[in-house]
Design a protein around this motif. Structure first.
Motif, PDB file in Angstrom:
ATOM      1  N   ALA A   1       1.239   4.390  -7.809  1.00 34.21           N
ATOM      2  CA  ALA A   1      -0.220   4.410  -7.715  1.00 34.21           C
ATOM      3  C   ALA A   1      -0.716   5.815  -7.375  1.00 34.21           C
ATOM      4  O   ALA A   1      -1.748   6.260  -7.869  1.00 34.21           O
ATOM      5  CB  ALA A   1      -0.691   3.408  -6.663  1.00 34.21           C
ATOM      6  N   LEU A   2       0.032   6.497  -6.519  1.00 33.06           N
ATOM      7  CA  LEU A   2      -0.326   7.869  -6.148  1.00 33.06           C
ATOM      8  C   LEU A   2       0.169   8.879  -7.181  1.00 33.06           C
ATOM      9  O   LEU A   2      -0.071  10.072  -7.057  1.00 33.06           O
ATOM     10  CB  LEU A   2       0.264   8.200  -4.762  1.00 33.06           C
TER      11      LEU A   2
ATOM     12  N   MET B   1      -6.919   4.749  -7.853  1.00 34.30           N
ATOM     13  CA  MET B   1      -5.520   5.107  -8.017  1.00 34.30           C
ATOM     14  C   MET B   1      -4.806   4.040  -8.828  1.00 34.30           C
ATOM     15  O   MET B   1      -4.413   3.006  -8.315  1.00 34.30           O
ATOM     16  CB  MET B   1      -4.869   5.274  -6.657  1.00 34.30           C
ATOM     17  N   LYS B   2      -4.752   4.291 -10.105  1.00 35.84           N
ATOM     18  CA  LYS B   2      -4.094   3.352 -11.005  1.00 35.84           C
ATOM     19  C   LYS B   2      -2.783   3.951 -11.483  1.00 35.84           C
ATOM     20  O   LYS B   2      -2.643   5.170 -11.589  1.00 35.84           O
ATOM     21  CB  LYS B   2      -5.004   3.052 -12.203  1.00 35.84           C
ATOM     22  N   LEU B   3      -1.840   3.061 -11.802  1.00 40.99           N
ATOM     23  CA  LEU B   3      -0.528   3.518 -12.242  1.00 40.99           C
ATOM     24  C   LEU B   3      -0.624   4.153 -13.623  1.00 40.99           C
ATOM     25  O   LEU B   3      -1.477   3.772 -14.432  1.00 40.99           O
ATOM     26  CB  LEU B   3       0.444   2.336 -12.306  1.00 40.99           C
ATOM     27  N   SER B   4       0.270   5.096 -13.875  1.00 39.84           N
ATOM     28  CA  SER B   4       0.390   5.659 -15.217  1.00 39.84           C
ATOM     29  C   SER B   4       0.917   4.591 -16.165  1.00 39.84           C
ATOM     30  O   SER B   4       1.607   3.672 -15.729  1.00 39.84           O
ATOM     31  CB  SER B   4       1.398   6.811 -15.235  1.00 39.84           C
TER      32      SER B   4
END
Lengths: 291, 156
Positions: free
Chosen positions: A42-43, A1-4
């Motif tokens: 993150a989600l 779960m990585k940030l945009s």
């Protein structure tokens, strides 16, 4: 779960922050402690184009007292507030709620203003702000305005802050003599968001309740005052029977959600139990304080 | 991409992380400090806990660019070079851990807490570790290790 992918701005002054907010409006998210916002990123539940990081904005952090009001800067870290002798002495309800926020490492970064601007209805600080009629100081392009807590929380994660405005500080009236407080909550695990939380403040004058404030967390989309129970308590002498009646009235007044952590019916029972516990502890503290 | 400079385990480190990169990913991917573990990546499990300017923080819940100018200690920097520190030795002696996934976060959280509260009792230690999840041990051995470390630190 990585940030945009996201642009990042780190203004140094409130004026610079306001210019950035005016430019980006709803495309921007204000980043303070990040303990709620970063998980949303993150989600990918939130995907702002720009993060405006206000951690470096001068003058937004700190606790001070003026004319009986305790002022807390928006980026004051929760652990700093937790360790503040001023808050412990003058806003004991807030002092009781702070250690219940998340866990130690969360309070290292999380900020008082961030929690109140995020406005999670299950969080501790919004309930405290509602119970104590806190004042929210907001700066925008046309200057400063002060929003009472009753008008601040508009819905789930929604406040009356405009997209071009910045919460700069929150003010709490120092507790009057004869006031006792209590923060109660029931959570599945220690440190989790409460299934039901309750901020209680009671003021006694010669053995009679002159002011009662009860604000629930976790029972609706905003922190909710138990006004019918408050009215029932005011003018009465504190007894176990009175607390039972207040608990019954408060629980009958709410329509909490059902989810996998607990049914609405269970939450109502918890709410009633918390009213009894909260009133017992708050009245006990008020009596000890007036000795 | 902004250039940042920070102190990690006593040494000045620089980098140019994307704004969206968390401190945890910067430590692991850019600085090759893979001792910091990533479990949930949204602030629930505590595995990524590091010490930032003297306090335990979740490195998955801050951006690397926000750590510019900060002093960060990771599990790699906790003991003297190539050796275990007091806390690590006590946890080793207490068989604190099993699979090891939660270990770095648990140790860093305990280290930050013990340095501020060397006289902590068991209840306070449990409270301090309550945000770190372990799926193996049942926590008793971990609490035993931290209590042993506190005892040894006090005796010196």
């Amino acid at each position: 779960m990585k940030l945009s992918p996201v642009d990042y701005e780190a203004p140094g002054t409130v004026a610079e922050a306001l210019d950035l907010l005016a430019e980006h409006q709803d495309d921007a998210s204000v980043l303070a402690g990040g303990q709620s916002l970063i998980p949303l990123l993150a989600l990918r539940l939130a995907q702002p184009a720009v993060l405006i990081d206000i951690n470096g904005v001068a003058g937004l952090s700190g606790v001070s007292v003026t004319d009986g009001w305790v002022t807390i800067g928006a980026t004051t870290r929760e652990y700093v507030a937790e360790e503040s002798a001023t808050i412990a002495e003058s806003v004991p309800l807030l002092a009781a709620a702070l250690p219940l926020i998340g866990h130690e490492a969360i309070r290292s970064r999380g900020t008082v203003g961030g929690s109140l601007a995020h406005a999670d209805p299950a969080a501790e600080l919004p309930a405290v702000a509602r119970a104590l009629n806190a004042e929210f100081v907001v700066r925008g392009p046309s200057g400063e305005r002060v929003v009472p807590a009753a008008e601040w929380f508009e819905g789930y994660l929604t406040t009356s802050r405009g997209p071009d405005e910045l919460l700069t500080e929150v003010r709490f009236l120092a507790a009057r003599p004869g006031t006792g407080t209590s923060f109660q909550e029931v959570a599945r695990r220690h440190g989790d968001f409460a299934m039901v939380g309750l901020a209680t403040s009671v003021t006694l004058n010669v053995g009679t309740i002159t002011d009662a404030r009860l604000a629930f967390a976790g029972v609706s989309d905003v922190p909710a005052r138990a006004t019918a129970a408050e009215e029932l308590l005011e003018g009465e002498r504190p007894t176990a029977e009175l607390f039972d009646e207040a608990a019954r009235v408060a629980a009958a007044d709410i329509d909490p959600p059902s989810d996998l952590h607990g049914s609405a019916e269970y939450r109502k029972k918890v709410a009633a139990a918390l009213v009894r516990r909260g009133l017992r502890e708050a009245v006990g503290n008020a009596m000890r304080g007036s000795d | 991409m902004p250039d940042i400079s920070l102190t990690v385990n006593g040494a000045t480190r620089t980098g140019s992380p994307e704004a969206r990169k968390t401190l945890a990913d910067f430590l692991r991917d850019d600085l090759s400090l893979t001792g910091t573990h990533l479990g949930c990546e949204h602030g629930v499990c505590g595995a990524c806990t590091v010490i930032l300017d003297g306090r335990a923080v979740r490195s998955c819940l801050m951006l690397a660019v926000q750590a510019a100018g900060s002093d960060v200690t990771t599990i790699e920097g906790l003991g003297p070079d190539g050796e275990m520190g007091d806390l690590q030795q006590a946890m080793w002696d207490s068989h604190s851990f099993q699979c090891g996934f939660c270990t770095p976060g648990m140790v860093m959280q305990a280290a930050a807490f013990l340095s501020a509260h060397p006289d902590a009792d068991e209840q306070q230690i449990r409270e301090a570790l309550s945000g770190n999840i372990c799926r193996c041990t049942g926590y008793q051995s971990i609490v035993d290790g931290v209590l042993l470390a506190a005892e040894r630190i006090r005796e010196r």
